[in-house]
Design a protein around this motif. Structure first.
Motif, PDB file in Angstrom:
ATOM      1  N   GLU A  27      13.938  73.282 131.340  1.00 63.38           N
ATOM      2  CA  GLU A  27      13.466  72.145 130.549  1.00 63.38           C
ATOM      3  C   GLU A  27      12.617  71.206 131.399  1.00 63.38           C
ATOM      4  OE1 GLU A  27      17.226  71.860 127.394  1.00 63.38           O
ATOM      5  OE2 GLU A  27      17.234  70.703 129.259  1.00 63.38           O
ATOM      6  N   LEU A  28      13.033  71.011 132.635  1.00 60.42           N
ATOM      7  CA  LEU A  28      12.271  70.155 133.541  1.00 60.42           C
ATOM      8  C   LEU A  28      10.907  70.775 133.833  1.00 60.42           C
ATOM      9  CD1 LEU A  28      12.577  67.507 135.122  1.00 60.42           C
ATOM     10  CD2 LEU A  28      13.468  68.839 137.039  1.00 60.42           C
ATOM     11  N   LEU A  29      10.891  72.072 134.015  1.00 62.64           N
ATOM     12  CA  LEU A  29       9.639  72.773 134.272  1.00 62.64           C
ATOM     13  C   LEU A  29       8.693  72.670 133.086  1.00 62.64           C
ATOM     14  CD1 LEU A  29       7.897  74.672 136.009  1.00 62.64           C
ATOM     15  CD2 LEU A  29       9.158  76.587 135.017  1.00 62.64           C
ATOM     16  N   ASP A  30       9.234  72.776 131.871  1.00 62.62           N
ATOM     17  CA  ASP A  30       8.399  72.698 130.665  1.00 62.62           C
ATOM     18  C   ASP A  30       7.686  71.357 130.560  1.00 62.62           C
ATOM     19  OD1 ASP A  30       9.096  75.255 129.963  1.00 62.62           O
ATOM     20  OD2 ASP A  30      10.725  74.644 128.622  1.00 62.62           O
ATOM     21  N   VAL A  31       8.312  70.309 131.066  1.00 63.99           N
ATOM     22  CA  VAL A  31       7.692  68.987 131.020  1.00 63.99           C
ATOM     23  C   VAL A  31       6.445  68.944 131.893  1.00 63.99           C
ATOM     24  CG1 VAL A  31       8.003  66.550 131.616  1.00 63.99           C
ATOM     25  CG2 VAL A  31       9.835  67.799 130.475  1.00 63.99           C
TER      26      VAL A  31
ATOM     27  N   MET B 135      14.389  65.721 125.956  1.00 61.99           N
ATOM     28  CA  MET B 135      13.380  65.213 126.889  1.00 61.99           C
ATOM     29  C   MET B 135      12.001  65.525 126.338  1.00 61.99           C
ATOM     30  SD  MET B 135      13.215  65.878 130.959  1.00 61.99           S
ATOM     31  CE  MET B 135      12.131  64.941 132.010  1.00 61.99           C
ATOM     32  N   THR B 136      11.148  64.544 126.278  1.00 61.80           N
ATOM     33  CA  THR B 136       9.836  64.731 125.689  1.00 61.80           C
ATOM     34  C   THR B 136       8.964  65.585 126.582  1.00 61.80           C
ATOM     35  OG1 THR B 136       9.982  62.583 124.656  1.00 61.80           O
ATOM     36  CG2 THR B 136       7.811  63.588 124.774  1.00 61.80           C
ATOM     37  N   ALA B 137       8.388  66.649 126.017  1.00 60.30           N
ATOM     38  CA  ALA B 137       7.536  67.555 126.787  1.00 60.30           C
ATOM     39  C   ALA B 137       6.136  66.980 126.862  1.00 60.30           C
ATOM     40  CB  ALA B 137       7.522  68.950 126.147  1.00 60.30           C
ATOM     41  N   ARG B 138       5.891  66.183 127.871  1.00 55.21           N
ATOM     42  CA  ARG B 138       4.579  65.568 128.043  1.00 55.21           C
ATOM     43  C   ARG B 138       4.138  65.778 129.468  1.00 55.21           C
ATOM     44  NH1 ARG B 138       2.323  60.929 129.875  1.00 55.21           N
ATOM     45  NH2 ARG B 138       4.294  60.143 130.648  1.00 55.21           N
ATOM     46  N   HIS B 139       2.901  66.208 129.636  1.00 55.28           N
ATOM     47  CA  HIS B 139       2.410  66.439 130.987  1.00 55.28           C
ATOM     48  C   HIS B 139       2.412  65.142 131.761  1.00 55.28           C
ATOM     49  CE1 HIS B 139      -0.194  67.459 134.329  1.00 55.28           C
ATOM     50  NE2 HIS B 139      -0.021  68.739 134.019  1.00 55.28           N
ATOM     51  N   PRO B 140       2.988  65.128 132.973  1.00 55.26           N
ATOM     52  CA  PRO B 140       3.152  63.896 133.726  1.00 55.26           C
ATOM     53  C   PRO B 140       1.856  63.249 134.137  1.00 55.26           C
ATOM     54  CG  PRO B 140       3.693  65.800 135.066  1.00 55.26           C
ATOM     55  CD  PRO B 140       3.517  66.289 133.688  1.00 55.26           C
ATOM     56  N   ALA B 141       0.791  64.018 134.179  1.00 55.72           N
ATOM     57  CA  ALA B 141      -0.475  63.449 134.607  1.00 55.72           C
ATOM     58  C   ALA B 141      -1.389  63.154 133.439  1.00 55.72           C
ATOM     59  CB  ALA B 141      -1.173  64.405 135.583  1.00 55.72           C
ATOM     60  N   SER B 142      -0.816  63.099 132.229  1.00 57.50           N
ATOM     61  CA  SER B 142      -1.644  62.912 131.048  1.00 57.50           C
ATOM     62  C   SER B 142      -2.289  61.545 130.986  1.00 57.50           C
ATOM     63  CB  SER B 142      -0.793  63.151 129.782  1.00 57.50           C
ATOM     64  OG  SER B 142       0.268  62.224 129.734  1.00 57.50           O
ATOM     65  N   ASP B 143      -1.771  60.606 131.756  1.00 58.70           N
ATOM     66  CA  ASP B 143      -2.357  59.274 131.768  1.00 58.70           C
ATOM     67  C   ASP B 143      -3.555  59.169 132.704  1.00 58.70           C
ATOM     68  OD1 ASP B 143      -0.471  58.412 129.988  1.00 58.70           O
ATOM     69  OD2 ASP B 143       0.929  57.750 131.534  1.00 58.70           O
ATOM     70  N   GLY B 144      -3.881  60.334 133.338  1.00 60.48           N
ATOM     71  CA  GLY B 144      -5.056  60.350 134.196  1.00 60.48           C
ATOM     72  C   GLY B 144      -4.816  59.608 135.478  1.00 60.48           C
ATOM     73  N   ASP B 145      -5.891  59.044 136.005  1.00 58.46           N
ATOM     74  CA  ASP B 145      -5.812  58.387 137.303  1.00 58.46           C
ATOM     75  C   ASP B 145      -5.262  56.972 137.201  1.00 58.46           C
ATOM     76  OD1 ASP B 145      -8.955  59.923 138.284  1.00 58.46           O
ATOM     77  OD2 ASP B 145      -6.891  60.636 138.478  1.00 58.46           O
ATOM     78  N   SER B 146      -4.932  56.509 135.984  1.00 61.09           N
ATOM     79  CA  SER B 146      -4.480  55.137 135.822  1.00 61.09           C
ATOM     80  C   SER B 146      -3.100  54.921 136.420  1.00 61.09           C
ATOM     81  CB  SER B 146      -4.467  54.755 134.339  1.00 61.09           C
ATOM     82  OG  SER B 146      -3.606  55.615 133.607  1.00 61.09           O
ATOM     83  N   ALA B 147      -2.311  55.997 136.551  1.00 58.78           N
ATOM     84  CA  ALA B 147      -0.961  55.881 137.094  1.00 58.78           C
ATOM     85  C   ALA B 147      -0.903  56.556 138.457  1.00 58.78           C
ATOM     86  CB  ALA B 147       0.049  56.521 136.151  1.00 58.78           C
TER      87      ALA B 147
ATOM     88  N   GLU C  55       0.196  73.008 135.663  1.00 61.24           N
ATOM     89  CA  GLU C  55      -0.725  72.088 136.322  1.00 61.24           C
ATOM     90  C   GLU C  55       0.005  70.969 137.066  1.00 61.24           C
ATOM     91  OE1 GLU C  55      -3.526  70.625 133.538  1.00 61.24           O
ATOM     92  OE2 GLU C  55      -4.420  72.577 133.118  1.00 61.24           O
ATOM     93  N   GLY C  56       1.272  70.789 136.746  1.00 58.40           N
ATOM     94  CA  GLY C  56       2.022  69.702 137.377  1.00 58.40           C
ATOM     95  C   GLY C  56       3.056  70.177 138.379  1.00 58.40           C
ATOM     96  N   LEU C  57       2.884  71.409 138.893  1.00 55.97           N
ATOM     97  CA  LEU C  57       3.913  71.970 139.775  1.00 55.97           C
ATOM     98  C   LEU C  57       4.055  71.203 141.081  1.00 55.97           C
ATOM     99  CD1 LEU C  57       3.423  75.813 139.266  1.00 55.97           C
ATOM    100  CD2 LEU C  57       5.135  74.305 138.243  1.00 55.97           C
ATOM    101  N   LEU C  58       2.957  70.685 141.609  1.00 55.19           N
ATOM    102  CA  LEU C  58       3.059  69.912 142.853  1.00 55.19           C
ATOM    103  C   LEU C  58       3.793  68.602 142.616  1.00 55.19           C
ATOM    104  CD1 LEU C  58      -0.478  70.528 144.404  1.00 55.19           C
ATOM    105  CD2 LEU C  58       1.713  71.440 145.198  1.00 55.19           C
TER     106      LEU C  58
END
Length: 216
Positions: A35-39, A1-13, A43-46
């Motif tokens: 592993e899910l937490l690492d993704v 699973m790719t470790a990428r912050h879910p909000a990295s696309d900013g407000d566009s998504a 900053e993305g806990l909520l």
């Protein structure tokens, strides 16, 4: 699973789009809570909380996730309350998740996120989300919802759904600084407590009547 912050696309998504993308990116065979937490990262806990609540918003329960997800969400709330990074016990981080059952449950639960997006708007009733006292009460409400989610009523209809809705509203409200969503989270907590009170009261009455019949 790719470790990428879910909000990295900013407000566009939107929140729904971010969650849908994460669900689509889940591996086919193996996934642990760590592993899910690492993704998501701290900053993305909520957003992680929103994802974990989705499986409790469907009629069919998924064995093996209630205690694990409930404990993880509880620790998210505690970490927010004390202002420290999230810590999970090694055993909880290493807990393997049933991906084959998890993906359909998450996808089915997305309908609630879509409904939430229709009513949630950023920066409404900011008096409920801005300030130290507000943060304290909101985090306590978050922890309460997590505890209610872990209550041993999983076999009873809606016993997981109501606290999961509270967590979904609270997490979305805190992300978007939407006091209306936070208020709905509070109301869902109250509804859960009332519902559990009815269950406990009804169970006590039934047990008393059964005892009277057996001893009468």
């Amino acid at each position: 699973m790719t470790a990428r912050h879910p909000a990295s696309d900013g407000d566009s998504a939107s929140l729904g789009e971010q969650l849908a993308a994460i669900i689509a990116g889940l591996p086919e065979d193996h996934l642990t809570l760590g592993e899910l937490l690492d993704v998501f990262g701290d900053e993305g806990l909520l957003l992680l909380t929103m994802l974990l609540t989705l499986v409790f918003l469907i009629p069919v329960s998924i064995p093996g996730v209630s205690t694990v997800f409930g404990a993880a969400i509880l620790l998210v709330g505690v970490s927010r309350l004390i202002g420290r990074p999230l810590w999970l016990p090694a055993r909880l981080r290493a807990k393997a998740l049933p991906v084959d059952r998890l993906r359909p449950g998450l996808t089915a639960g997305m309908v609630w996120v879509q409904r939430l997006e229709r009513i949630s708007r950023p920066h409404r009733l900011r008096a409920l989300v801005n300030g130290r006292v507000q943060n304290l009460f909101n985090n306590l409400a978050f922890i309460l919802a997590a505890l209610l989610l872990m209550a041993p009523f999983g076999f009873v209809p809606f016993s997981n759904t109501l606290p999961a809705l509270a967590l979904l509203f609270l997490a979305a409200g805190l992300i978007q600084r939407d006091g209306v969503a936070v208020l709905l989270g509070y109301l869902a907590n109250v509804g859960t407590i009332v519902y559990f009170g009815i269950l406990i009261g009804g169970g006590s009455v039934a047990a008393r009547e059964l005892l009277q019949r057996l001893t009468g």
